[in-house]
Structures are given as C-alpha cells and as structure tokens.
Design a protein around this motif. Sequence first.
Motif, PDB file in Angstrom:
ATOM      1  N   TRP A 292      48.699 -47.745  88.087  1.00 31.78           N
ATOM      2  CA  TRP A 292      48.028 -48.505  87.209  1.00 31.78           C
ATOM      3  C   TRP A 292      48.532 -49.980  87.144  1.00 31.78           C
ATOM      4  O   TRP A 292      49.852 -50.136  87.456  1.00 31.78           O
ATOM      5  CB  TRP A 292      48.070 -47.908  85.639  1.00 31.78           C
ATOM      6  CG  TRP A 292      47.074 -46.927  85.141  1.00 31.78           C
ATOM      7  CD1 TRP A 292      46.429 -45.896  86.234  1.00 31.78           C
ATOM      8  CD2 TRP A 292      46.832 -46.410  84.077  1.00 31.78           C
ATOM      9  NE1 TRP A 292      45.498 -45.300  85.293  1.00 31.78           N
ATOM     10  CE2 TRP A 292      45.652 -45.576  84.102  1.00 31.78           C
ATOM     11  CE3 TRP A 292      47.223 -46.798  82.812  1.00 31.78           C
ATOM     12  CZ2 TRP A 292      45.070 -44.961  83.065  1.00 31.78           C
ATOM     13  CZ3 TRP A 292      46.350 -46.293  81.572  1.00 31.78           C
ATOM     14  CH2 TRP A 292      45.468 -45.490  81.801  1.00 31.78           C
TER      15      TRP A 292
ATOM     16  N   TYR B 234      38.555 -45.058  92.444  1.00 30.36           N
ATOM     17  CA  TYR B 234      38.941 -43.577  91.856  1.00 30.36           C
ATOM     18  C   TYR B 234      37.924 -43.240  90.819  1.00 30.36           C
ATOM     19  O   TYR B 234      37.498 -41.977  91.175  1.00 30.36           O
ATOM     20  CB  TYR B 234      40.177 -43.942  91.019  1.00 30.36           C
ATOM     21  CG  TYR B 234      40.526 -42.555  90.187  1.00 30.36           C
ATOM     22  CD1 TYR B 234      41.310 -41.284  90.831  1.00 30.36           C
ATOM     23  CD2 TYR B 234      40.435 -42.403  88.929  1.00 30.36           C
ATOM     24  CE1 TYR B 234      41.627 -40.199  90.418  1.00 30.36           C
ATOM     25  CE2 TYR B 234      40.862 -41.164  88.258  1.00 30.36           C
ATOM     26  CZ  TYR B 234      41.335 -40.271  89.023  1.00 30.36           C
ATOM     27  OH  TYR B 234      41.890 -39.030  88.236  1.00 30.36           O
TER      28      TYR B 234
ATOM     29  N   GLY C  15      43.909 -47.900  91.822  1.00 30.97           N
ATOM     30  CA  GLY C  15      43.520 -48.595  90.518  1.00 30.97           C
ATOM     31  C   GLY C  15      43.463 -49.974  91.307  1.00 30.97           C
ATOM     32  O   GLY C  15      43.626 -50.403  92.289  1.00 30.97           O
TER      33      GLY C  15
ATOM     34  N   GLU D  69      39.483 -49.524  87.812  1.00 29.02           N
ATOM     35  CA  GLU D  69      39.584 -48.220  88.921  1.00 29.02           C
ATOM     36  C   GLU D  69      38.232 -47.951  89.402  1.00 29.02           C
ATOM     37  O   GLU D  69      38.295 -46.552  89.465  1.00 29.02           O
ATOM     38  CB  GLU D  69      40.232 -47.030  88.293  1.00 29.02           C
ATOM     39  CG  GLU D  69      39.767 -46.522  86.986  1.00 29.02           C
ATOM     40  CD  GLU D  69      40.626 -45.323  86.466  1.00 29.02           C
ATOM     41  OE1 GLU D  69      41.785 -45.153  86.593  1.00 29.02           O
ATOM     42  OE2 GLU D  69      40.071 -44.632  85.468  1.00 29.02           O
TER      43      GLU D  69
ATOM     44  N   TYR E 140      44.979 -41.406  93.694  1.00 27.60           N
ATOM     45  CA  TYR E 140      44.430 -42.408  92.822  1.00 27.60           C
ATOM     46  C   TYR E 140      44.543 -43.601  93.719  1.00 27.60           C
ATOM     47  O   TYR E 140      45.681 -44.276  94.164  1.00 27.60           O
ATOM     48  CB  TYR E 140      45.224 -42.514  91.412  1.00 27.60           C
ATOM     49  CG  TYR E 140      44.888 -43.442  90.803  1.00 27.60           C
ATOM     50  CD1 TYR E 140      43.855 -43.220  89.720  1.00 27.60           C
ATOM     51  CD2 TYR E 140      45.529 -44.682  90.441  1.00 27.60           C
ATOM     52  CE1 TYR E 140      43.631 -44.318  88.787  1.00 27.60           C
ATOM     53  CE2 TYR E 140      45.180 -45.554  89.726  1.00 27.60           C
ATOM     54  CZ  TYR E 140      44.172 -45.340  88.579  1.00 27.60           C
ATOM     55  OH  TYR E 140      43.832 -46.336  87.881  1.00 27.60           O
TER      56      TYR E 140
END
Length: 242
Positions: free
Chosen positions: A194, A153, A94, A150, A92
Amino acid sequence: MAGELAGKVAAVTGAGSGIGLASSRAMLAAGAHVVAVDRDERALGAIRDEFGDAASTLAVDLLDPQACAALAPRIIEAAGRIDIFHANAGSYIGGNLVDADGAAIDRMLNLNVNVVMKNVRDVLPHMMERKSGDIVVTSSLAAHYPTPWEPVYASSKWAIDCFVQTVRRQVFKDGIRVGSISPGPVITALIADWPADKLAEAKASGSLLEPEEVANVILFMLTRPRGMTIRDVVMLPSNFDL
C-alpha cells in the motif's frame, strides 16, 4: 463451533500466512482435517509443527501450470477426498497504473484469476460425483468498490467475484455451495505494498481487520445448514469509511 466440521477434509491455498493460515486454524479447531497448500516450505514446516497429524501439507507453486493441474489429485491422494476448498492464494499490486510493472501485472492476474478458476474447475468433478461440497473464494472489498489506489488488484477481484456468482448458479443443483468472502483491508503481507500514507492512515484510525476475524466469518459460512448458502459476505472495519 468445536466439532462442527468433524470428519471433513478442507484444503486451503495460500495457507502459510494471513487469511489462509487463520482459516486453516479455524477449520482445524472445528474438527476438519486440513490440507495446507503453499509454496513456502518453511511456513508449511511451521504448520506441521503446530497442527501435527490433524493437517497435511503440500508444497505447490500454483503459478507452475503442471503443479497447478496436479493440485486436486494430490489433495485427494493426501487426504482421501475434498469436502471444503478455500481458494485463498493471491497477490497484490497497488499504486498508479502507469507505475505498475508488466510482468507483475501478468503474475498477479494469473494467480488471482486464472489459478482460482483452474483450481475450482479441477475440484468440482470430485464434489459433483459426491453431490456435496463447499467452495469459498477469498475476494476483497475492492471487488465492490472502485478503489483508485489499486486498479489492477481491484480488477482481478471484480473478475473473480463474477466467476463465483456464475459458477454458483451452475453447480448448486449438484449439492455444491460456492461463496466468496470480501474483507476490507486485512493485516497481512499483502498490504505491505500500500502507499505508505494510506497504510499509516488506516493503522491510525483502526481501519484494518485481523485475519482471525475473516476466518470466523468463513467458518460461519461453512457451518450453515445445507439448504442455506451464504453466497457473498462483505466485511469491513466499522471505522473504514471515516
């Protein structure tokens, strides 16, 4: 659903934690022999301790091209066949695009897109020869909604969602079902990146899923009659849109 996957061999990538670990546990409880694939040796050791002989483990760095290419043969060597392949490993990124590191973008796109495509490609001939098989890919709600925090991603998941839908149409005639599970935010290590305010807001509002909830839906997909394909599932906390 105890026993519904009895006699099946299920391979799960990214099995050491999060959705992959929950998926492995759910399929094991349903009677499958699980081949847990992860790069984390310590996590694989914990899986061996928990599952015993009901599981095999493979330490694989899927970003290593040679190791990635050897995955399907190693699964077959370890367990004899592949009835279910859960392509779950992913990473991931972000935040704002201008802040993203170029090497991190390459790594994430390679793992989230290229590795999934190559793993599925390598598993398919085995399933096609046997005229049976199930492939489930972990996608994301981000594949269906342009989440502004994001962009990298989300783009990887939009790409893999297209891949799942197109490959499904190529191989259904061979008795192979291909589907994706697209959860909203799940309490795993992936969302540690995040933005802090977004993560705090989601936790406070109950807008996060547990990995076990995702695994239960995956098990539902796998245990439908062979004439039925649950092709794409989008699941999210009821509070997500608040």
